[in-house]
Design an enzyme around this catalytic site. Structure first.
Site: not given
Ligand SMILES: *Cc1c(COP(=O)(O)O)cnc(C)c1O
Length: 360
Positions: A105, A172, A196
């Protein structure tokens, strides 16, 4: 099947939500707060929805213990949109931003940032297959910000302390938002896709310190401009109404259960049990450095790779959902987000012991 098997949802995202959140979300689809309308049918500029938005923003501020120097936005587009929206808003063409490359990511975020300015990759764990987080690096003090991924969902590593730098931090937090108390005031911008650890897919939370905005010369398309979203109170256009409501229900649940310190206790208990079980069974192998192990996503392997398929099919047979490792990593990945009960991790560990006793 006459008797329904109990399922244990270890999906990495979208992932498990508290049962009470699902019940309330389902009820709101039929009749939202006695209005006679579904939450899917109400206008986003009604008082009914404004209350949802206001409470969601206040809940985030209260959980993070942040003040009015921060703004909380609920936007479309998932975390992936933030990979470009962050540099578009913060990084001028001739400026440099520092990025940590600790996994898939963060790597994607780097590629997007390069469209907008210079990127200095300050640490890159590709060489050790992202099994460790190198915390010993220098950041150019002139860098506009340092971007990092607090929890590497795919690789199973997590930052347990903040990077040592004086430049503004941008993080993030998609896969470990609200997993534990954190000093959120140390960050200049935080973003997280909700699916999530805080709700349903379709909404992205952005928490931004106002002072870092408005400092670049680039013209920003309206829908990408944080300052315009702030001015509109996240209502520039139709927001993801239902997804925001599910986030609110999850935020309420976190607070009712005892807040972030209670989440930390639970997540520590679950992950300790799982890692202890892995370490105690020679059939299994965790490759991530112990000090960097994620409390949210445990990634591990069968020492004898030829046993992987039979372990995964046993998991499937026993109702363990979503434990196959990410396609580029392989092995096993067990995600234990806030809503995951300890009992499911216990059941999973029993299964591991059973498997080990047959193949040890
Ligand atoms: C899942 C994930 C993303 C991507 O989120 P989308 O909402 O699918 O764009 C980004 N970063 C991290 C850390 C993730 O876990």
């Amino acid at each position: 099947m006459s008797k329904k098997m109990k399922l244990h949802n270890f999906n990495s995202g979208p992932s498990i939500l508290p049962p009470s959140v699902l019940e309330k979300a389902a009820a709101a689809i039929l009749d939202f707060e006695g209005s006679g309308l579904s939450i899917l049918e109400i206008g986003h500029r009604t008082a009914l929805f404004q209350q949802v938005m206001d409470e969601a923003v206040q809940s985030v501020k209260s959980l993070m213990q942040i003040g009015d120097d921060y703004e909380v936005l609920f936007l479309h587009g998932g975390a992936t949109t933030q990979f470009m929206q962050v540099p578009m808003n913060l990084l001028d063409t001739h400026e440099t931003a520092a990025y940590c490359d600790n996994g898939i990511w963060g790597n994607k975020a780097i590629k997007e940032a390069a469209h907008f300015g210079n990127v200095q990759v300050v640490t890159d764990s590709t060489g050790n297959k992202h099994t460790r987080i190198d915390k010993d690096f220098e950041v150019d003090p002139a860098a506009k910000y340092l971007h990092f991924t607090t929890n590497n969902t795919v690789e199973g590593t997590q930052w347990h302390n903040l990077p040592n730098t004086s430049v503004p931090l941008v993080a993030d937090m998609s896969s470990d938002i609200f997993y534990a108390p954190r000093n959120f005031n140390q960050f200049s911008l935080i973003y997280a896709g909700a699916q999530k650890n805080m709700g349903a897919a379709g909404v992205n939370m952005v928490v931004v310190k106002k002072e870092i905005l408005g400092k670049i010369s680039r013209k920003i398309p309206t829908i990408m401009d944080y300052q315009k979203h702030i001015a509109a109170g996240s209502l520039m256009n139709t927001p993801p109404v239902f997804a925001i409501y599910v986030s609110l229900l999850t935020l309420r649940w976190i607070m009712e259960e005892g807040g972030l310190s209670e989440m930390q206790l639970r997540n520590t208990a679950k992950s300790n049990l799982l890692y202890q079980t892995i370490d105690s069974l020679p059939v299994f192998e965790a490759r991530v450095a112990k000090e960097d192990r994620s409390l949210m996503n445990a990634v591990f392997f069968l020492k004898d790779q030829s046993l992987e398929e039979s372990f995964l099919s046993l998991c499937k047979q026993e109702g363990m959902i979503g434990v196959k490792g990410y396609r580029t990593v392989g092995g096993v990945r067990v995600s234990m987000y806030n809503a995951m009960p300890l009992s499911s991790v216990e059941t999973f560990c029993e299964l591991m012991k059973h498997f080990a006793s047959k193949h040890g």
